[in-house]
Design a protein around this motif. Structure first.
Motif, PDB file in Angstrom:
ATOM      1  N   GLU A 138       0.788  -1.228   0.000  1.00 62.70           N
ATOM      2  CA  GLU A 138       0.000   0.000   0.000  1.00 62.70           C
ATOM      3  C   GLU A 138       0.823   1.283   0.000  1.00 62.70           C
ATOM      4  N   SER A 139       2.082   1.193   0.405  1.00 61.71           N
ATOM      5  CA  SER A 139       2.841   2.437   0.598  1.00 61.71           C
ATOM      6  C   SER A 139       4.319   2.237   0.279  1.00 61.71           C
ATOM      7  N   TRP A 159       6.605   2.795   2.351  1.00 63.32           N
ATOM      8  CA  TRP A 159       7.114   2.130   3.555  1.00 63.32           C
ATOM      9  C   TRP A 159       7.043   0.618   3.375  1.00 63.32           C
ATOM     10  N   ARG A 160       5.876   0.166   2.917  1.00 60.44           N
ATOM     11  CA  ARG A 160       5.644  -1.277   2.802  1.00 60.44           C
ATOM     12  C   ARG A 160       6.584  -1.906   1.776  1.00 60.44           C
ATOM     13  N   ASP A 218       6.333  -5.352  12.783  1.00 61.24           N
ATOM     14  CA  ASP A 218       5.769  -4.051  12.456  1.00 61.24           C
ATOM     15  C   ASP A 218       4.494  -3.705  13.227  1.00 61.24           C
ATOM     16  N   ARG A 219       3.449  -4.522  13.117  1.00 57.94           N
ATOM     17  CA  ARG A 219       2.175  -4.192  13.771  1.00 57.94           C
ATOM     18  C   ARG A 219       1.797  -5.229  14.833  1.00 57.94           C
ATOM     19  N   PHE A 265       4.169   3.144  17.916  1.00 55.53           N
ATOM     20  CA  PHE A 265       3.348   4.073  17.121  1.00 55.53           C
ATOM     21  C   PHE A 265       2.728   5.189  17.957  1.00 55.53           C
ATOM     22  N   ARG A 285      -1.235   6.017  16.357  1.00 52.72           N
ATOM     23  CA  ARG A 285      -0.774   7.353  15.935  1.00 52.72           C
ATOM     24  C   ARG A 285      -1.837   8.403  16.229  1.00 52.72           C
ATOM     25  N   PHE A 315      -3.785   4.432   4.181  1.00 53.41           N
ATOM     26  CA  PHE A 315      -2.326   4.448   4.031  1.00 53.41           C
ATOM     27  C   PHE A 315      -1.873   4.569   2.577  1.00 53.41           C
ATOM     28  N   ASN A 342       0.711   8.577   7.406  1.00 48.93           N
ATOM     29  CA  ASN A 342       1.934   8.171   6.692  1.00 48.93           C
ATOM     30  C   ASN A 342       2.244   9.132   5.549  1.00 48.93           C
ATOM     31  N   ASP A 395       6.749   8.329   8.686  1.00 49.64           N
ATOM     32  CA  ASP A 395       7.441   7.313   7.868  1.00 49.64           C
ATOM     33  C   ASP A 395       8.859   7.771   7.511  1.00 49.64           C
TER      34      ASP A 395
END
Ligand code: GYE
Length: 329
Positions: A50-51, A53-54, A127-128, A146, A185, A209, A235, A263
């Motif tokens: 999705e991003s 970052w990912r 990560d999560r 976060f 966040r 995101f 993000n 990010d």
């Protein structure tokens, strides 16, 4: 895993037999002791792509396992929990040595994690987080704090507007609904600004995101809140989408509407250096090496730290310009 085997004595031989039937393989560090790296198999279920970052996170994890000579089975869940559950079940079936995954949302994991436990396959969260009350369902959780990230974003806002007596109207672009980084966040940020009622979050919506999500939500929210002063994006990708929407509305991002995000991926850092984003809180996607270390520890029969927090910083415009040339992601 030796310890795990002892700990699970009550589960008895039946589960071991089941694990054997399901996968045909023995788990890492079982009674025969540690496996050589080239016989280890790790199944990793990624959130999606999705991003920025990912993408950086995926690249880093794949490279780290390649370097370590450990086989990594990888699947992309396209931001769907059901796909992650399927992937985890399939790793259980295949009898991998360790399962790692980055849970798209916090809730709803207990059943599949109990299946992994019953099959005696250790699970590592990257990560999560999950919100399971039973923390024996995973060996270790490697990732950022976060809440702290949200707090850092909020503290920057406090400082930026410390001399202002006017109200500060904030639009929040939330991450994926139910995802740990979206929940935390928001919480950290709200906590930081709550002491001063000149700060008002006038609208808060998910942009999932993604850049497209950030753009679309900003377009709509600017129409209903034309007097917004600041966007807090969970993000960089959503912040980058917001920049497009702000410019399309004939306004100057970073000036007419300030932006703070989380990010510090390259595109975000470039926008910060260009003055279109005003501040970024770093969230490191480079978790691969530490994940390999955790897998090795499990294989050796050691107990990894239950919670490993990634070290992170923050960036202003000048700091972004300085960091950009050597930024890895
Ligand atoms: O901030 C965002 C990504 O879970 C920390 O997920 C991660 C977040 C990251 O889509 O860009």
């Amino acid at each position: 895993m030796k310890k795990k085997f002892l700990g699970l004595a009550a589960a008895g031989a039946m589960l071991l037999t089941l694990a054997g039937c399901a996968g045909g393989g023995t788990s890492a560090g079982s009674s025969e002791g540690p496996k050589p790296a080239d016989q280890l198999v790790v199944g990793f279920s990624q959130v999606g792509s999705e991003s920025g970052w990912r993408t950086a996170n995926t690249t880093d994890i794949q490279a780290a396992f390649k370097d370590a000579g450990i086989e990594l089975k990888f699947s992309d869940a396209q931001q769907k929990q059901e796909n992650q559950i399927k992937a985890i079940r399939s790793y259980i079936q295949q009898g991998v040595d360790v399962i790692a995954f980055s849970p798209v949302v916090e809730t709803g994991w207990d059943a599949v994690l109990n299946e992994a436990k019953a099959a005696n396959i250790p699970v590592v969260l990257t990560d999560r987080a999950v919100d399971s009350a039973d923390d024996s369902l995973y060996e270790s959780f490697l990732g950022s704090d976060f809440v702290e990230e949200g707090k850092k974003a909020g503290e920057w806002v406090l400082e930026e507007y410390k001399d202002s007596t006017e109200p500060v109207k904030i639009i929040q672009l939330e991450g994926t609904t139910g995802a740990a980084p979206a929940i935390d966040r928001a919480e950290g940020f709200a906590d930081a600004i709550k002491g001063d009622d000149k700060f008002e979050v006038v609208a808060s919506q998910t942009g999932d995101f993604t850049r497209a999500g950030g753009k679309q939500v900003t377009e709509a929210l600017l129409k209903s809140n034309p007097d917004a002063n600041l966007i807090y994006a969970h993000n960089d990708d959503m912040a980058l989408g917001a920049i497009e929407a702000i410019e399309a509305a004939g306004l100057k991002p970073g000036v007419d509407i300030k932006i703070v995000s989380v990010d510090a991926v390259k595109d975000g850092m470039q926008a910060l250096a260009d003055g279109k984003i005003n501040f970024i809180v770093e969230c490191s996607p480079l978790l691969g090496k530490q994940l390999v270390d955790i897998v090795n520890q499990i294989n050796e029969g050691e107990t990894p730290e239950k919670r490993i927090i990634t070290e992170e910083t923050t960036f202003t415009k000048d700091q972004a310009a300085e960091a950009l040339p050597t930024r890895q992601y």
